[in-house]
Design an enzyme around this catalytic site. Structure first.
Site, PDB file in Angstrom:
ATOM      1  N   GLU A 435      27.233  39.110  45.245  1.00  0.00           N
ATOM      2  CA  GLU A 435      27.968  37.882  45.555  1.00  0.00           C
ATOM      3  C   GLU A 435      28.731  37.355  44.355  1.00  0.00           C
ATOM      4  O   GLU A 435      29.921  37.036  44.444  1.00  0.00           O
ATOM      5  CB  GLU A 435      26.993  36.814  46.059  1.00  0.00           C
ATOM      6  CG  GLU A 435      27.654  35.533  46.525  1.00  0.00           C
ATOM      7  CD  GLU A 435      28.627  35.754  47.658  1.00  0.00           C
ATOM      8  OE1 GLU A 435      28.189  36.142  48.754  1.00  0.00           O
ATOM      9  OE2 GLU A 435      29.831  35.558  47.457  1.00  0.00           O
ATOM     10  N   ASP A 439      32.791  37.132  43.993  1.00  0.00           N
ATOM     11  CA  ASP A 439      33.446  35.843  43.774  1.00  0.00           C
ATOM     12  C   ASP A 439      34.337  35.869  42.535  1.00  0.00           C
ATOM     13  O   ASP A 439      35.496  35.442  42.577  1.00  0.00           O
ATOM     14  CB  ASP A 439      32.398  34.736  43.627  1.00  0.00           C
ATOM     15  CG  ASP A 439      31.714  34.392  44.939  1.00  0.00           C
ATOM     16  OD1 ASP A 439      32.257  34.755  45.988  1.00  0.00           O
ATOM     17  OD2 ASP A 439      30.642  33.775  44.902  1.00  0.00           O
ATOM     18  N   SER A 650      32.604  35.280  52.304  1.00  0.00           N
ATOM     19  CA  SER A 650      32.305  35.208  50.874  1.00  0.00           C
ATOM     20  C   SER A 650      33.470  35.713  50.035  1.00  0.00           C
ATOM     21  O   SER A 650      33.567  35.376  48.856  1.00  0.00           O
ATOM     22  CB  SER A 650      31.064  36.044  50.539  1.00  0.00           C
ATOM     23  OG  SER A 650      29.895  35.425  50.998  1.00  0.00           O
TER      24      SER A 650
END
Length: 780
Positions: A435, A439, A650
């Site tokens: 994640e 990002d 995401s």
């Protein structure tokens, strides 16, 4: 005021005038432990977060709307940190009363920390003291995967009546023994096998011959079939030149296999034959047969996933799940996958099962985002006071080496020195996770040459922990990306929803944009596998944030070419990202159950509801989400030195965050205030500012599809919002926005001075965010 009053349970046998608070939901992945003695931890120090009652919430909200609305004369006239504190912090009387109450409970002065915002306290005490002070019983919880040990109030808690006007609620979830610092996410695990076969294209030829021989007499064998024993295909992940098929297999007699065993070896599936067929021509695609020799049965990845699959598909929860890799499908070709089971006894076969129509796509690199969203080549951030951040709530970390590999692979100059970390004690660059890596690469690949912060929190942190930590810093990044979601009902009954919305307003009045992923399970919001769990996801459903859905690229998907004359075959367009379109996730969206519809989206949502009235399961007069969308399918992301494909809102949320950063750069270059809360601006734009998404739905979760969701439509819809941004149209609109009558007060000096992932934490009087309420939070 808007604060949620404490929930009071009224039982006839309760005669005390104390305020009784209900129990909180068990955190995801945790269960009460019977193997650990409570007495061992009774003197263990834990941290209780106390939410003090705030003042002037109506005044705060009025200011929030005024500075966020381009038609208001106060637009962009943001407040300083100290001004926000002065407006809403509790009275000194409240602070003194609460302090005195804790002192009376033998809590010393040095055990209490008042946050800089003055509306939260962190109070250190032993487990035994907590049980007495809050009239509760703390239980031991153990994490099922990591073995970590935590303490939490069980069965609710109570506060004395005299604290009613001073304390909104308290939270307590304390990890007392952590066995892992950075629990790895599983976002990419389903597709990791693809790497093993990248360089084995010759296998395609060999398997093609093998499968062609196997399938010559399948039809003849099927005539003897007397039971339903065909496999069930539940997902087909279609990417660039490959796809991954996941399916269940039954025994020959139609029974559910228990573990890997049928009633006998002769009854058990022997092998499978499959092929990929062009949907329109019915022609088998060359070199695209299922690799029957690398089909690998496995037990479900977790007991939760097994039980939910079993509930939906009606199989035993230890049944076999198979995966097949298919290599050689050209880009943007619509196809179906067929799979047939071959059984040992006399070579009998099942009926052939056919998947839904999906289509391969291309890798979504930064160049593809620039092309799709009409961002001019060479666009970079030019203002030193511009900044952006991504939240890391589950112990997530990224690696500078991975970031450098990403820049090199994308043909982008190395901007890794502009990456930094807040709270590095919660960050381990030697163990990068999916994640945080996704990002940071999405943010820095689009908003290039910009100071970019990973705002790290403890592995068990909640949304409230994160936003409290952020807003206790006087100088914070201008745009924040949040790629996590939780059930809206859980947030409401934990009293996090109302207080969290107030914190989002505090961010907005300071000129800070909060961009939130809408979730990856369609109308089911958060890993729901039952139709009984249709719900909204928070904070995506909050009216005070910008919620982002996901799209994917398509050309020959049948609705584009054969059922809708709007698009010509071969034109690359965006459609809703969904499992039934070949993605591994479905864009989240729907309607809040608790937040009324804000005025900024009244017209847009009303038009949709008039054409597609929701079912009784939704309150269509409430806040609709998402607000906007971006690509979220097949994003190559470097984690631990290798590129892995990622899907999810995401990715979409940091893409929109980065685009917002580029728009802020236009404002800052002209000496104007940052955009702050985006939504009134977004909904005021003409339709030409968006690439409208009119194909797809969010009927599916990550595991199944049911007709409970919403359809895309012209204009706003609860699948992709207003659509995907046309950057150049946005840029024109941004330049026409008014300038505030006073200079912007948001500073970014705290983030622009940090250049490496070993940066020390920005100073704050707030304590570590390891203290949290039930962390029922998942990556979106």
């Amino acid at each position: 005021m808007l604060c949620l009053l404490p929930l009071i349970l009224l039982f006839s046998q309760v005669v005390s005038c104390d305020l009784i608070f209900p129990p909180q939901t068990t955190p995801k992945g945790w269960e009460i432990s019977s193997s650990h003695k409570r007495s061992v931890y009774s003197e263990h120090k834990i941290n209780i977060t106390v939410a003090l009652t705030q003042r002037n919430i109506n005044e705060l909200e009025n200011k929030f709307w005024a500075v966020s609305d381009p038609s208001n004369s106060d637009y962009g006239n943001h407040m300083k940190f100290e001004e926000v504190v002065e407006m809403i912090a509790p009275t000194q009387k409240t602070i003194d009363k609460v302090m005195s109450w804790f002192h009376a409970q033998e809590i010393k002065e040095e055990q209490i920390v008042l946050h800089k915002s003055r509306d939260f306290m962190s109070v250190w005490m032993t487990v035994a003291q907590s049980d007495v002070i809050f009239s509760t019983t703390s239980k031991i919880y153990e994490h099922k995967e990591t073995g970590a040990i935590a303490m939490r109030m069980e069965g609710g808690y109570s506060l004395p009546e005299q604290m009613e006007e001073h304390i909104d609620f308290v939270t307590s979830f304390n990890v007392v023994k952590d066995t892992t610092k950075n629990p790895a996410t599983t976002k990419f695990s389903s597709y990791a096998k693809r790497q093993k076969y990248d360089q084995k294209e010759q296998l395609v030829v060999d398997i093609e011959k093998q499968n062609r021989n196997k399938k010559t007499d399948l039809e003849g064998r099927k005539r003897g079939a007397t039971v339903q024993n065909s496999p069930i295909i539940f997902t087909t992940y279609a990417a660039d030149n490959f796809c991954l098929i996941s399916f269940f297999a039954y025994c020959e007699d139609g029974s559910n296999p228990i573990g890997f065993n049928c009633s006998s070896e002769h009854n058990r599936p022997l092998e499978f034959v499959g092929e990929v067929v062009n949907h329109m021509t019915n022609i088998t695609i060359s070199s695209a047969y299922v690799f029957s020799d690398i089909l690998a049965p496995y037990i479900c990845s977790s007991s939760e996933k097994c039980s939910t699959f079993a509930e939906y598909f009606g199989i035993d929860n230890t049944s076999m799940v198979y995966q097949a890799i298919v290599i050689g499908v050209p880009q943007y070709v619509p196809f179906v996958t067929t799979i047939t089971t071959i059984f040992p006894e006399d070579g009998n076969v099942s009926e052939t099962v056919t998947s839904s129509v999906v289509q391969t796509t291309e890798k979504v690199t930064p160049d593809i985002i620039f092309r799709t969203n009409n961002i001019p080549n060479g666009t970079v951030v030019t203002q030193a006071n511009n900044s952006q951040a991504a939240a890391a709530l589950l112990g997530e970390s990224f690696s500078i080496t991975d970031l450098q590999l990403f820049f090199a692979a994308s043909g982008i100059p190395d901007y890794s020195k502009l990456a930094s970390v807040v709270n590095p004690q919660f960050h381990n660059p030697n163990k990068p996770t999916s994640e945080a890596s996704l990002d940071m690469q999405c943010l820095m690949g689009i908003a290039r040459n910009c100071s970019t912060v990973l705002w790290a929190e403890a592995a068990r942190a909640t949304f409230l922990d994160w936003i409290i930590d952020v807003l206790n810093h006087p100088n914070i990044p201008l745009v924040h990306s949040l790629s996590y979601v939780q059930d809206e009902y859980v947030a409401y009954y934990q009293q996090i929803l109302v207080r969290g919305d107030i914190e989002f307003m505090k961010a907005g009045v300071r000129g800070v944009s909060i961009i939130v992923a809408s979730g990856d399970d369609g109308v089911y919001s958060i890993h729901s596998f039952s139709r009984l769990l249709v719900t909204a996801g928070w904070p995506a459903s909050s009216p005070y944030v910008t919620s982002v859905g996901a799209t994917q690229l398509s050309t020959n998907n049948p609705p584009s070419c054969y059922q809708n004359n709007t698009y010509e075959c071969g034109e690359i367009i965006e459609i809703a990202c969904a499992v039934d379109n070949g993605a591994s996730i479905t864009s989240g969206g729907g309607f809040s159950y608790f937040s009324p519809r804000p005025s900024y989206q009244e017209s847009a949502v009303r038009q949709y509801v008039a054409k597609f009235p929701p079912s009784k399961e939704f309150n269509s007069t409430n806040r609709g989400y998402p607000d906007i969308s971006a690509l979220g399918h097949y994003i190559p992301t470097y984690v631990g030195g290798s590129a892995q494909p990622a899907d999810g809102t995401s990715a979409s949320a940091p893409f929109i965050t980065a685009i917002t950063t580029l728009l802020n750069d236009i404002r800052l270059k002209e000496g104007k205030a940052p955009l702050g809360f985006l939504n009134p601006f977004l909904y005021s734009l003409p339709s030409s500012s968006f690439f409208d998404i009119t194909i797809g739905s969010n009927d599916c979760s990550q595991s199944f599809c049911e007709p409970d969701g919403f359809q895309t439509a012209v204009g706003w819809d609860p699948v992709t919002g207003l659509g995907s941004p046309n950057f150049q149209e946005f840029a024109k609109a941004v330049q026409t926005l008014p300038n505030p009558t006073t200079p912007p007060s948001v500073s970014t000096s705290a983030t622009t001075t940090s250049t490496t992932t070993t940066t020390t934490s920005t100073t704050s009087s707030t304590t570590s965010s390891a203290t949290s309420s039930s962390p029922i939070v998942t990556s979106a």
